[in-house]
Scaffold this motif. Structure first.
Motif, PDB file in Angstrom:
ATOM      1  N   GLY A  31      -4.242  12.687   5.037  1.00 40.13           N
ATOM      2  CA  GLY A  31      -3.130  11.609   5.423  1.00 40.13           C
ATOM      3  C   GLY A  31      -2.411  11.999   6.867  1.00 40.13           C
ATOM      4  N   ARG A  32      -1.339  11.445   6.963  1.00 41.93           N
ATOM      5  CA  ARG A  32      -0.490  11.878   8.183  1.00 41.93           C
ATOM      6  C   ARG A  32       0.205  13.123   8.353  1.00 41.93           C
ATOM      7  NH1 ARG A  32       4.893   8.053   7.658  1.00 41.93           N
ATOM      8  NH2 ARG A  32       5.574   9.064   5.579  1.00 41.93           N
TER       9      ARG A  32
ATOM     10  N   THR B  55      -4.834  12.301   0.765  1.00 39.39           N
ATOM     11  CA  THR B  55      -4.340  11.209   0.039  1.00 39.39           C
ATOM     12  C   THR B  55      -5.008  10.362  -0.291  1.00 39.39           C
ATOM     13  OG1 THR B  55      -3.711  10.089   2.019  1.00 39.39           O
ATOM     14  CG2 THR B  55      -2.187  11.533   1.575  1.00 39.39           C
TER      15      THR B  55
ATOM     16  N   CYS C 256       0.706  -1.143  -0.015  1.00 32.10           N
ATOM     17  CA  CYS C 256       0.097   0.049   0.104  1.00 32.10           C
ATOM     18  C   CYS C 256       0.777   1.474  -0.166  1.00 32.10           C
ATOM     19  CB  CYS C 256      -0.942   0.135   1.247  1.00 32.10           C
ATOM     20  SG  CYS C 256      -2.310  -1.328   1.459  1.00 32.10           S
TER      21      CYS C 256
ATOM     22  N   VAL D 150      -5.075   5.912  -1.079  1.00 31.26           N
ATOM     23  CA  VAL D 150      -4.130   4.666  -0.940  1.00 31.26           C
ATOM     24  C   VAL D 150      -4.262   3.751  -2.036  1.00 31.26           C
ATOM     25  CG1 VAL D 150      -3.771   2.588   0.556  1.00 31.26           C
ATOM     26  CG2 VAL D 150      -4.795   4.574   1.678  1.00 31.26           C
TER      27      VAL D 150
ATOM     28  N   HIS E 260       0.511   5.538   0.283  1.00 25.59           N
ATOM     29  CA  HIS E 260      -0.386   6.838   0.212  1.00 25.59           C
ATOM     30  C   HIS E 260       0.172   7.698  -0.617  1.00 25.59           C
ATOM     31  CE1 HIS E 260      -2.501   6.020   3.935  1.00 25.59           C
ATOM     32  NE2 HIS E 260      -1.495   5.167   4.194  1.00 25.59           N
ATOM     33  N   TRP E 261      -0.512   8.337  -1.707  1.00 25.04           N
ATOM     34  CA  TRP E 261      -0.276   9.239  -2.724  1.00 25.04           C
ATOM     35  C   TRP E 261      -1.120  10.619  -2.406  1.00 25.04           C
ATOM     36  CZ3 TRP E 261       0.297   7.215  -8.234  1.00 25.04           C
ATOM     37  CH2 TRP E 261       1.066   7.940  -9.018  1.00 25.04           C
ATOM     38  N   GLU E 262      -0.504  11.499  -2.243  1.00 21.18           N
ATOM     39  CA  GLU E 262      -0.920  12.959  -2.207  1.00 21.18           C
ATOM     40  C   GLU E 262      -1.983  13.436  -3.461  1.00 21.18           C
ATOM     41  OE1 GLU E 262      -0.064  17.588  -1.684  1.00 21.18           O
ATOM     42  OE2 GLU E 262       1.526  16.067  -1.015  1.00 21.18           O
ATOM     43  N   TRP E 263      -3.145  13.627  -2.968  1.00 21.52           N
ATOM     44  CA  TRP E 263      -4.285  14.145  -3.816  1.00 21.52           C
ATOM     45  C   TRP E 263      -4.605  15.245  -4.117  1.00 21.52           C
ATOM     46  CZ3 TRP E 263      -9.814  12.012  -3.210  1.00 21.52           C
ATOM     47  CH2 TRP E 263     -10.668  12.184  -4.334  1.00 21.52           C
TER      48      TRP E 263
ATOM     49  N   PHE F 291     -10.236  12.140   3.613  1.00 21.62           N
ATOM     50  CA  PHE F 291      -8.967  11.449   3.011  1.00 21.62           C
ATOM     51  C   PHE F 291      -7.633  12.136   3.494  1.00 21.62           C
ATOM     52  CE2 PHE F 291     -12.269  10.826  -0.058  1.00 21.62           C
ATOM     53  CZ  PHE F 291     -11.988   9.463  -0.596  1.00 21.62           C
TER      54      PHE F 291
END
Length: 170
Positions: free
Chosen positions: A153-154, A159, A135, A161, A137-140, A151
């Motif tokens: 992320g940390r 992000t 997996c 997934v 995490h891709w920044e959106w 959505f």
């Protein structure tokens, strides 16, 4: 070309791999396969007698977009390609990769493959496992703001997934 693809490039192989998330030898192998498969990626001479874009430049823009998640118009800064050309490169590259490697790597495993995968996994201490789930995490960047809270992320940025199942040899 001077940065990575001449006899004594400006940057090392390590820098290439860090920047494009792929070894240079594998990049060259993919480049040669894509050039052989589709004439779009081969270097040509236009009507005026000028050379077209090099295959290296076309694939460099593709790998920048895929490896770093950058937009098509941002490849203009490094590769000097317009947004439309970068998008066209990406579309044709994806179609070529599917045509070249699809039958081998994008198919469902058959009975023989499953036996081999189970045997390999058991040797590694994972009996009954046929693949690994990865997996990322891709920044959106252009997300709908109404969905922003769902959505996070940390780093408090939205992000998505991405999931992929990988076998030991792919």
């Amino acid at each position: 070309m001077k940065d990575y693809f001449i006899e004594r490039p400006r940057y090392s192989s390590h820098d290439f791999q860090r920047r494009f998330q792929i070894r240079r030898e594998l990049f060259e192998s993919i480049l040669n396969a894509v050039v052989r498969h589709h004439h779009y990626f081969a270097r040509k001479i236009d009507v005026v007698g000028r050379q077209s874009l090099s295959p290296h430049k076309k694939l460099t823009s593709v790998f920048q977009m895929l490896a770093n998640g950058c937009s098509a118009d941002s490849t203009d800064e490094y590769c000097r390609l317009t947004e439309n050309t970068a998008i066209e490169n990406l579309k044709r590259f994806c179609k070529a990769i599917e045509a070249i490697y699809g039958a081998t790597y994008l198919r469902k495993p058959n009975h023989k493959d499953l036996k081999q995968l189970l045997r390999k996994a058991e040797k590694r201490g994972f009996p009954g496992m046929i693949g690994s789930l990865a997996c990322m995490h891709w920044e959106w960047k252009n997300y709908p703001t109404a969905w922003a809270g769902q959505f996070k992320g940390r780093h408090n940025k939205p992000t998505i997934v991405l999931e992929a199942v990988a076998f030991y040899d792919t």
